[in-house]
Design a protein around this motif. Structure first.
Motif, PDB file in Angstrom:
ATOM      1  N   PHE A  24       0.795  -1.223   0.000  1.00  0.00           N
ATOM      2  CA  PHE A  24       0.000   0.000   0.000  1.00  0.00           C
ATOM      3  C   PHE A  24       0.836   1.285   0.000  1.00  0.00           C
ATOM      4  O   PHE A  24       0.568   2.183  -0.799  1.00  0.00           O
ATOM      5  N   PRO A  25       1.864   1.385   0.862  1.00  0.00           N
ATOM      6  CA  PRO A  25       2.647   2.629   0.843  1.00  0.00           C
ATOM      7  C   PRO A  25       3.217   2.975  -0.532  1.00  0.00           C
ATOM      8  O   PRO A  25       3.252   4.146  -0.914  1.00  0.00           O
TER       9      PRO A  25
ATOM     10  N   TYR B 126       6.348  -9.155   0.500  1.00  0.00           N
ATOM     11  CA  TYR B 126       6.889  -8.973   1.848  1.00  0.00           C
ATOM     12  C   TYR B 126       8.346  -8.531   1.799  1.00  0.00           C
ATOM     13  O   TYR B 126       8.837  -7.884   2.700  1.00  0.00           O
ATOM     14  N   PHE B 127       9.016  -8.897   0.722  1.00  0.00           N
ATOM     15  CA  PHE B 127      10.440  -8.586   0.628  1.00  0.00           C
ATOM     16  C   PHE B 127      10.697  -7.187   0.059  1.00  0.00           C
ATOM     17  O   PHE B 127      11.721  -6.584   0.345  1.00  0.00           O
ATOM     18  N   ALA B 128       9.754  -6.681  -0.736  1.00  0.00           N
ATOM     19  CA  ALA B 128       9.980  -5.429  -1.470  1.00  0.00           C
ATOM     20  C   ALA B 128      10.479  -4.266  -0.590  1.00  0.00           C
ATOM     21  O   ALA B 128      11.458  -3.611  -0.963  1.00  0.00           O
ATOM     22  N   PRO B 129       9.863  -3.994   0.571  1.00  0.00           N
ATOM     23  CA  PRO B 129      10.351  -2.836   1.348  1.00  0.00           C
ATOM     24  C   PRO B 129      11.803  -2.958   1.800  1.00  0.00           C
ATOM     25  O   PRO B 129      12.448  -1.953   2.071  1.00  0.00           O
ATOM     26  N   VAL B 130      12.331  -4.178   1.843  1.00  0.00           N
ATOM     27  CA  VAL B 130      13.712  -4.366   2.294  1.00  0.00           C
ATOM     28  C   VAL B 130      14.695  -3.678   1.354  1.00  0.00           C
ATOM     29  O   VAL B 130      15.665  -3.069   1.799  1.00  0.00           O
ATOM     30  N   TRP B 141       6.238   7.433   4.849  1.00  0.00           N
ATOM     31  CA  TRP B 141       5.635   7.229   6.171  1.00  0.00           C
ATOM     32  C   TRP B 141       5.522   8.518   6.969  1.00  0.00           C
ATOM     33  O   TRP B 141       4.680   8.636   7.849  1.00  0.00           O
ATOM     34  N   ILE B 142       6.377   9.500   6.686  1.00  0.00           N
ATOM     35  CA  ILE B 142       6.214  10.792   7.344  1.00  0.00           C
ATOM     36  C   ILE B 142       4.818  11.329   7.026  1.00  0.00           C
ATOM     37  O   ILE B 142       4.114  11.845   7.880  1.00  0.00           O
ATOM     38  N   ASP B 146       1.313  11.901   9.410  1.00  0.00           N
ATOM     39  CA  ASP B 146       0.893  13.286   9.611  1.00  0.00           C
ATOM     40  C   ASP B 146      -0.445  13.306  10.352  1.00  0.00           C
ATOM     41  O   ASP B 146      -1.407  12.696   9.916  1.00  0.00           O
ATOM     42  N   PRO B 147      -0.496  14.022  11.492  1.00  0.00           N
ATOM     43  CA  PRO B 147      -1.733  13.983  12.291  1.00  0.00           C
ATOM     44  C   PRO B 147      -2.918  14.645  11.581  1.00  0.00           C
ATOM     45  O   PRO B 147      -4.060  14.290  11.850  1.00  0.00           O
ATOM     46  N   ASP B 148      -2.646  15.596  10.671  1.00  0.00           N
ATOM     47  CA  ASP B 148      -3.757  16.316  10.040  1.00  0.00           C
ATOM     48  C   ASP B 148      -4.204  15.692   8.732  1.00  0.00           C
ATOM     49  O   ASP B 148      -5.387  15.476   8.519  1.00  0.00           O
ATOM     50  N   VAL B 149      -3.256  15.411   7.850  1.00  0.00           N
ATOM     51  CA  VAL B 149      -3.655  14.932   6.526  1.00  0.00           C
ATOM     52  C   VAL B 149      -3.126  13.528   6.236  1.00  0.00           C
ATOM     53  O   VAL B 149      -3.190  13.063   5.103  1.00  0.00           O
ATOM     54  N   GLY B 150      -2.616  12.845   7.249  1.00  0.00           N
ATOM     55  CA  GLY B 150      -2.069  11.506   7.023  1.00  0.00           C
ATOM     56  C   GLY B 150      -3.154  10.455   6.910  1.00  0.00           C
ATOM     57  O   GLY B 150      -4.169  10.524   7.596  1.00  0.00           O
ATOM     58  N   PRO B 151      -2.966   9.481   6.043  1.00  0.00           N
ATOM     59  CA  PRO B 151      -3.950   8.414   5.859  1.00  0.00           C
ATOM     60  C   PRO B 151      -4.232   7.616   7.132  1.00  0.00           C
ATOM     61  O   PRO B 151      -5.375   7.182   7.338  1.00  0.00           O
ATOM     62  N   LEU B 152      -3.231   7.462   8.001  1.00  0.00           N
ATOM     63  CA  LEU B 152      -3.461   6.632   9.184  1.00  0.00           C
ATOM     64  C   LEU B 152      -4.535   7.232  10.092  1.00  0.00           C
ATOM     65  O   LEU B 152      -5.429   6.532  10.557  1.00  0.00           O
TER      66      LEU B 152
END
Lengths: 272, 312
Positions: A24-25, B126-130, B141-142, B146-152
């Motif tokens: 996803f990222p 699973y390996f790709a981010p490595v 990930w920054i 983000d507390p205002d516009v971040g997807p999380l």
């Protein structure tokens, strides 16, 4: 007799969910690199950019000398890889094929360097390299040695039959000729895997280039991107465009060499 | 053929070194090949290791060579609350990361080892981010954090949960980086475990099934003991890597995070040396970092040396 078992569907579903989280990222990064500022600050969030344009990519080059960083990264990574692989081939060949006094001691000495992470020796290294601040040599030289690469290549060389070298010797080849004409050609694919590995490591190298470069001219990509975070002040779409460009060469290499990469990772794991 | 061998034997020059006979040509070749390697080892390890020890007893700064001050630097850092906080942060981060990096990776590897479709594709994801450069993925990930516009936070709000401050919150910053770090690094261990699992002969598992062993029993009694060398390797490398973590910390929380909550030992070293110019102090902190890593890896390898099994 092996019977064909049914697929384990619940496990498959869990793994697929995990895979979505892993990928996803990257999907978000690519889509967002085309978004406009308004796309990013609208609520509820938009998945797709309203228009596909390359403005953000251009903005990266306007904000920071991205092209320069890119060239610096390519140049230093390639040089580091080249020297590192050459050193490792020399060392591995001597370890595997030559009998000389102190061989065991040297192997142990090289192995012991694995337990001294570079952060521990960072300060003296910085002082040793003080005269080479803001030069390519300063970036490259401290990062050309890796015990891992030596042992990786050693394990490849171990699988080359010794008879091959013996018969070359009977033909009157010296030890250097044997290395260049027999051993290296027989380990070509293994060496290219090790090179790939080394290159990927250097491409993302962070701490050392951060310390040894002050001038913008010599910054590598990771360092430049660190400063982009401050520079772009939350213009995330521009940061994503930069990230896409930094990741691209790596992803291309990954897709082409995945099998070899995986093999050498597991090899280093097993051997140690 | 035979006479040829004899001829070559006759032409070989032998030398005796430390009571053992070597072939001179081989020794010469080895010296030539090993010289650059040894030079690198000397310049990049032996010399700086000696220097870091020596400098740690001086009041050296960026601008002056400094004089011998005994254990002043050690006294200073060991009474510096910031140093202890950085150790606390690092240990917390390392423990949590090791737990996830081994536990979760093993779980994923076990699942990948079962009979599922698209196994190769899943393994790659699973390996790709490595392989992705850590700074580049940090940028993604920054934004996520983000507390205002971040997807999380948007996901949390959509689920009716309280949004979090993530990297900006004192209590959540380190956990946020941990989440990133596990996402980034887990594929490496998954790959190692998976290869280990696939190297276990089917006959072992089949035999245990015939004897009526449950899935859990065969995992604990057969698979885990056989995976032991890989687990050792993963923990060893994990200790070294988590204690030297810096890049993602420095990119995501450049100032050591809210309330110094994400500052690692390396952050402390970096700040002492390049923020305040106190090279001597930075060297003393480096020595302590090294000692921590050294002691932990030694304990780990001692603990496991006796436990390795081999069913062959």
């Amino acid at each position: 007799m092996k019977t064909k078992k049914k697929y384990n569907i619940p496990v498959f579903i869990i793994l697929m969910l995990g895979a979505v989280a892993m990928v996803f990222p990257f999907v978000w990064m690519i889509l967002s690199s085309f978004k406009t500022t308004t796309d990013i600050y609208t609520y509820p969030p938009k998945w797709l950019p309203s228009t596909f344009n390359w403005k953000n990519y251009k903005a990266v080059f306007d904000m920071i000398p991205f092209g320069r960083y890119y060239i610096n990264s390519i140049y230093t990574s390639l040089m580091q890889t080249f020297i590192q692989i050459a050193l490792s081939i020399f060392g591995a060949y001597a370890i595997v094929f030559l009998d000389f006094p102190g061989r065991r001691f040297l192997v142990n000495l090289i192995r012991s360097t694995m337990f001294v992470p570079m952060v521990v020796t960072l300060i003296p290294m910085y002082l040793i390299m003080n005269g080479l601040q803001d030069t390519y040599a300063g970036i490259i030289l401290p990062q050309v040695f890796s015990a891992f690469t030596i042992f990786l290549i050693t394990s490849f060389f171990d699988s080359i039959p010794k008879d091959l070298c013996d018969s070359a010797k009977l033909d009157g080849c010296g030890y250097f000729r044997i290395m260049f004409n027999v051993v290296i050609p027989n380990a070509k694919s293994a060496i290219s895997t090790a090179s790939m590995f080394a290159f990927l490591g250097h491409w993302k190298s962070y701490t050392w280039p951060l310390i040894i470069t002050n001038k913008e001219k010599y910054r590598t990509l990771p360092i430049g991107m660190k400063y982009l975070v401050a520079e772009s002040s939350k213009e995330y779409q521009v940061m994503m465009a930069a990230a896409v460009m930094a990741i691209l060469p790596v992803l291309v290499l990954f897709v082409i060499f995945e099998k070899q990469l995986v093999k050498s990772i597991t090899l280093t794991g097993m051997k140690s | 053929m035979k006479s040829q061998t004899k001829e070559i034997r006759a032409s070989i020059h032998r030398v005796r070194i430390f009571g053992r006979v070597y072939e001179r040509e081989q020794v010469t070749a080895a010296v030539v090949l090993m010289a650059p390697v040894l030079f690198a080892v000397f310049m990049l390890f032996i010399l700086p290791v000696v220097q870091v020890v020596v400098y740690s007893f001086t009041n050296m700064t960026t601008s002056q060579r400094g004089t011998f001050v005994g254990i002043e630097n050690y006294k200073y850092i060991l009474s510096d609350s910031k140093f202890f906080q950085s150790i606390r942060n690092t240990v917390l981060f390392a423990v949590l990361k090791l737990v996830f990096d081994t536990g979760l990776a093993l779980a994923i590897a076990l699942m990948l080892d079962s009979n599922i479709p698209l196994r190769k594709f899943l393994r790659s994801t699973y390996f790709a981010p490595v392989v992705v450069p850590v700074v580049a993925s940090s940028l993604i990930w920054i934004w996520f954090f983000d507390p205002d516009v971040g997807p999380l936070n948007m996901i949390l709000e959509a689920l009716g949960l309280q949004p979090l401050l993530w990297l900006n919150g004192k209590g959540t910053a380190l956990i946020s980086i941990l989440i990133f770090s596990v996402w980034k690094g887990i594929g490496y261990n998954v790959m190692l475990f998976l290869t280990g699992l696939q190297n276990i002969p089917d006959s072992y598992i089949e035999a245990s099934k015939v004897d009526g062993a449950s899935w859990w029993q065969s995992l604990v009694k057969i698979k885990l003991p056989l995976l032991r060398p890989i687990t050792n390797f993963i923990v060893m490398i994990g200790i070294i890597n988590t204690f030297k973590v810096f890049a993602e910390i420095d990119v995501m929380t450049p100032t050591g995070g809210p309330g110094y909550s994400t500052a690692m030992i390396v952050t402390y070293i970096y700040n002492q040396a390049f923020g305040r110019g106190k090279m001597g102090r930075a060297c003393a902190s480096s020595i302590i970092l090294f000692l921590i890593i050294f002691v932990l890896t030694q304990i780990q390898s001692r603990m496991n040396a006796s436990k390795t099994v081999d069913y062959e």
